[in-house]
Every structure is written in structure tokens, then in C-alpha cells.
Design a protein around this motif. Sequence first.
Motif, PDB file in Angstrom:
ATOM      1  N   LYS A 118      57.438 -23.973  59.390  1.00 12.46           N
ATOM      2  CA  LYS A 118      56.861 -25.404  59.569  1.00 12.46           C
ATOM      3  C   LYS A 118      57.468 -26.786  60.169  1.00 12.46           C
ATOM      4  O   LYS A 118      56.589 -26.894  61.693  1.00 12.46           O
ATOM      5  CB  LYS A 118      56.915 -25.778  58.215  1.00 12.46           C
ATOM      6  CG  LYS A 118      56.183 -27.193  57.831  1.00 12.46           C
ATOM      7  CD  LYS A 118      55.438 -27.490  57.291  1.00 12.46           C
ATOM      8  CE  LYS A 118      54.370 -26.362  55.688  1.00 12.46           C
ATOM      9  NZ  LYS A 118      54.522 -27.236  54.628  1.00 12.46           N
ATOM     10  N   ILE A 119      58.550 -26.484  60.294  1.00 13.65           N
ATOM     11  CA  ILE A 119      58.654 -27.996  61.135  1.00 13.65           C
ATOM     12  C   ILE A 119      59.119 -27.164  63.295  1.00 13.65           C
ATOM     13  O   ILE A 119      58.195 -27.817  63.744  1.00 13.65           O
ATOM     14  CB  ILE A 119      61.358 -27.565  61.408  1.00 13.65           C
ATOM     15  CG1 ILE A 119      60.838 -28.075  59.619  1.00 13.65           C
ATOM     16  CG2 ILE A 119      61.834 -28.106  62.548  1.00 13.65           C
ATOM     17  CD1 ILE A 119      62.165 -28.604  59.594  1.00 13.65           C
ATOM     18  N   GLN A 132      58.116 -36.656  63.007  1.00 15.25           N
ATOM     19  CA  GLN A 132      57.074 -35.419  62.027  1.00 15.25           C
ATOM     20  C   GLN A 132      58.032 -34.783  60.995  1.00 15.25           C
ATOM     21  O   GLN A 132      58.314 -34.438  60.554  1.00 15.25           O
ATOM     22  CB  GLN A 132      56.157 -35.126  63.029  1.00 15.25           C
ATOM     23  CG  GLN A 132      55.060 -35.568  63.362  1.00 15.25           C
ATOM     24  CD  GLN A 132      53.901 -35.110  64.261  1.00 15.25           C
ATOM     25  OE1 GLN A 132      54.565 -34.037  65.363  1.00 15.25           O
ATOM     26  NE2 GLN A 132      52.885 -35.498  64.718  1.00 15.25           N
ATOM     27  N   ILE A 133      58.637 -34.203  62.178  1.00 16.52           N
ATOM     28  CA  ILE A 133      59.448 -33.302  61.305  1.00 16.52           C
ATOM     29  C   ILE A 133      60.739 -33.162  60.403  1.00 16.52           C
ATOM     30  O   ILE A 133      61.161 -32.823  59.794  1.00 16.52           O
ATOM     31  CB  ILE A 133      60.119 -32.422  62.260  1.00 16.52           C
ATOM     32  CG1 ILE A 133      61.440 -33.101  63.153  1.00 16.52           C
ATOM     33  CG2 ILE A 133      59.689 -31.833  62.979  1.00 16.52           C
ATOM     34  CD1 ILE A 133      62.562 -32.073  63.897  1.00 16.52           C
ATOM     35  N   HIS A 177      60.551 -33.708  56.562  1.00 13.79           N
ATOM     36  CA  HIS A 177      60.449 -31.300  56.391  1.00 13.79           C
ATOM     37  C   HIS A 177      61.908 -31.675  56.120  1.00 13.79           C
ATOM     38  O   HIS A 177      62.233 -30.525  55.793  1.00 13.79           O
ATOM     39  CB  HIS A 177      59.574 -31.053  57.233  1.00 13.79           C
ATOM     40  CG  HIS A 177      57.879 -30.778  57.544  1.00 13.79           C
ATOM     41  ND1 HIS A 177      57.486 -30.689  56.160  1.00 13.79           N
ATOM     42  CD2 HIS A 177      57.129 -30.968  58.513  1.00 13.79           C
ATOM     43  CE1 HIS A 177      56.892 -31.361  56.223  1.00 13.79           C
ATOM     44  NE2 HIS A 177      56.110 -30.856  58.042  1.00 13.79           N
ATOM     45  N   LEU A 203      59.754 -22.057  53.642  1.00 14.93           N
ATOM     46  CA  LEU A 203      59.059 -21.943  54.344  1.00 14.93           C
ATOM     47  C   LEU A 203      58.972 -23.133  55.107  1.00 14.93           C
ATOM     48  O   LEU A 203      58.272 -23.298  56.461  1.00 14.93           O
ATOM     49  CB  LEU A 203      57.423 -21.984  54.814  1.00 14.93           C
ATOM     50  CG  LEU A 203      56.771 -20.368  54.122  1.00 14.93           C
ATOM     51  CD1 LEU A 203      55.446 -20.126  54.032  1.00 14.93           C
ATOM     52  CD2 LEU A 203      57.320 -18.744  54.922  1.00 14.93           C
ATOM     53  N   LEU A 204      60.160 -23.975  55.480  1.00 17.78           N
ATOM     54  CA  LEU A 204      59.877 -25.211  56.370  1.00 17.78           C
ATOM     55  C   LEU A 204      60.717 -24.968  57.702  1.00 17.78           C
ATOM     56  O   LEU A 204      60.414 -25.904  58.192  1.00 17.78           O
ATOM     57  CB  LEU A 204      61.343 -26.103  55.812  1.00 17.78           C
ATOM     58  CG  LEU A 204      60.943 -26.805  54.202  1.00 17.78           C
ATOM     59  CD1 LEU A 204      62.743 -27.608  53.813  1.00 17.78           C
ATOM     60  CD2 LEU A 204      60.404 -28.169  54.361  1.00 17.78           C
ATOM     61  N   ASP A 230      56.464 -25.370  63.859  1.00 19.35           N
ATOM     62  CA  ASP A 230      55.526 -25.235  64.463  1.00 19.35           C
ATOM     63  C   ASP A 230      54.897 -26.455  64.619  1.00 19.35           C
ATOM     64  O   ASP A 230      54.054 -27.131  65.298  1.00 19.35           O
ATOM     65  CB  ASP A 230      54.790 -24.455  62.994  1.00 19.35           C
ATOM     66  CG  ASP A 230      54.184 -23.670  62.892  1.00 19.35           C
ATOM     67  OD1 ASP A 230      54.985 -22.304  64.107  1.00 19.35           O
ATOM     68  OD2 ASP A 230      53.672 -22.930  61.478  1.00 19.35           O
ATOM     69  N   THR A 231      55.512 -27.625  64.382  1.00 23.63           N
ATOM     70  CA  THR A 231      55.223 -28.986  64.340  1.00 23.63           C
ATOM     71  C   THR A 231      55.801 -28.986  65.825  1.00 23.63           C
ATOM     72  O   THR A 231      55.537 -30.756  66.606  1.00 23.63           O
ATOM     73  CB  THR A 231      56.093 -29.431  63.476  1.00 23.63           C
ATOM     74  OG1 THR A 231      55.590 -29.340  61.929  1.00 23.63           O
ATOM     75  CG2 THR A 231      55.694 -30.840  63.644  1.00 23.63           C
TER      76      THR A 231
END
Length: 424
Positions: A30-31, A77-78, A81, A26-27, A33-34
Motif C-alpha cells: 500500500k505504501i 500520505q505514507i 500507514h 499489506l501495508l 502504491d501510494t
Amino acid sequence: MPTTPAPSPSPHREEVEIRGHIIDSLLLPKILDTIMAGGGTFTIKNVQIGIQRHEPSHARIEVYAPTRSQLDQILAQISDHGAVPVTLHDAELRIADLAGAFPEEFYSTTNQRTEIRRQGRWLPVADQEMDCGIVVDGEGLARCVPMTDVQPGMMIVCGHQGVRVFPEERAASKQTFEFMNSPVSTEKPKGVAVRQIAEELFAARKSGAEALLVGGPAIVHTGSVPYVCELLRGGYFSHLFAGNALATHDLEHALYGTSLGVSLDKGDLLEAGHEHHLRAINRIRRAGSISAAVEQGLIKSGIMYECVRQNIDFLLAGSIRDDGPLPDVITDSLVAQREMRARIKNVTFCLMIATTLHSIAVGNLLPAWVKVVCVDINPSTVIKLQDRGSFQTVGLVTDVEPFLRALAQEVRALEHGQGSGNGE
């Protein structure tokens, strides 16, 4: 996969790529969404998904933001990840100008494998730990350094440029503990869980790997000392981290048969029993140390006795509420942190039992690839660990005594080649 088109007029942009098990872990979502949460947009330029479970995937994403500062914040932020800019630059280094403080724009580390780019080459970062900075020495080697250890003249990595992170494959890690379909729950099949923890300990000892036990005083209060002693004698733990309380109540039990004045055989509060813990501390202080008390024959049983007799490394970190404390307790928290860092370098498995503060303290120091199991009657202990970044922690919500009794039983069965005991 749907993409978000670039806004108009043309904003600031950067192309990034991510590799690995980015779908099942789910990376990728998540990226994305970030990026959206940070006020940016994206275009997925290319995705290659591995067909087999073991095959990695790859994606290239164009990230857009209205301002350069917003874009830099999103990229920062990304990057945690595993998203790395396609246009590569060396990491920026700045000279530390003040002892005990980083330059303002320092890169704050995660607990995941990290590399920095220097002179066109990617260099691994040693001593991986969350909430630290990265220092590059005169030989060009990079390592994590805590804020309190910064000295003027150190070269510190600043910003996210030239830094890449390799997230642990969380989907693969689930195979280690098949019972962990969710990080923490009271509804997990505890027999299966205990069996797999026993197998992990058994495999670690067989391979010569180091396992760490982080324990709280409830181990003693619940009458679980014999089970821990059995595991220590069996060589299943190389290190014990605890506070003044566990050691004090264990030594009180060895001297008086009580824990906080309560008889562990009868459950009665003995006359003047409330003094036992302080008298136990005093006797050890008069002996000079826990090891000296064992050598003098003053202490003849218990967890600390087995640590001394089996030559198991133990570290006791104190707190402001400690009585005494015992002479072996490290009362300076920064010194205790440094000692912990030095002793966990080869740890591959950590079992935390019934201690919130010490579990969080140790969890903050462990890299993401160390397997961590936290056992506590209070689910918030595990939740706090995960909230603070120790995402690899898996939790078992149960009483201490039934868990340790079952664990010792499962280990016994493995030693006798029976495969499994009667886990609940």
C-alpha cells in the motif's frame, strides 16, 4: 522484491522505515502504491521479514520526487500507514490564533495510535480520534482536539514532521472474528458470526471491560425489544447511544403496545395509532424525564426502562427531524459529540444495530483498536463506515430480529456453560 530506481537527474529524496506486520497486513504494497500514485519513485534499501507469524518485519525505503512539495505530500500520505522518516525532527508547533479553527498547516489525525516527537522524545497522543488536530499543553502532554474546541493560544502540531502512526495489525485482528474473511457480505455463515459476537460480549463482561450498543428504531419495529432487554439485564452493555426515534418508539411500545401506531403483537395499525408516538413523548415531557417516568411507575418495561433500572448509561442525540423531542435528547450536536467522547474512553467493543447516521457518528469517534461490529440489512451502512476510516468495522448483513434472537440465545448458552446454541 522489485524496486523502482531513482530517476535522473537527482530528485528530492527522503529515507523512511516501516515496522510491524507490514507484509501480511499489506501495508508495504500500500505504501509503495501510494508513492507511485503521488508521482514519486522508490528504492527498497533493506527488508527483513519475520519468519514466524508473531514476528514483525522491517523495511527501509528511499522515496524520490521531482519537487519538494510532491515529496512532502507523499511523505504525509505514507506516514498515515506508519512510514517514518529515518532522519528525525521534532514536531512543529504553531499557536492557534482563532477560536474554532486550526492553523492552516495543522496535522489531521487518523484513528490509529499516534506519537509526536518533542525535545528528542516520542510522546503518545491521548484521546485518539480521526479528523482532529493535536494540541500540546503546558506540561508537554499531547492529545487530540476537535476543531470546534480549539482556543487561541493552544499549541497545535502542524505538518507531518515529528509525527508517527502505528497502524493496527489487521491480520491479527482477523483472528478475533474468523468469520470475517471479507469486511461485509450477505454470504457469511451467520450462526458462526453471532456465536463469536456473543463470545466477545461474554468475555468483555467477564473482564470488566465496557461494551457500547448503538441502536436504531428498527430494534423496536421488528419486535426485538425483549432480546435487547435481556442483554441489558445481563450486564452486557455499559452504554447505549441512540437517537430520539429508538427511545420514543420503545416508550410508545411500553405505553401503548405499538410502534409508529402498529401493534407489535397483531401487526395491525390501530385507530388513531399514528398519534401514539407523539402522545408518548408528551407524557414523558410531562413527567420531566425518562428516569422520572420510570420512578413514577409510568414506564414499566422496555429498553429505556431497563437502562434506568440497571443504571446503564444512555445518551440520546437528536436530529432536525425529531418530534418533541424527548426531554433527555441532546439537541445540540456539538454537545452530543462531546458527551460521546467523554463516555467512550473505556469502551473496548461496540455493537451497532440498524442505524446508519448514529453508527457513522460513533465510528468517527472510536479509535482503531476498539472492535466494532455493525449489523444492518443494508450493506451500505458498513461500507460507509469503512469508507470514512473506521476500517476496523466488520459487518453482518441480516435482519435485526433474527440476529438479536440468536445473539440472546448464544449468550444464554454461554451463561449455562453449553458453549453454543442453535445459531442459524
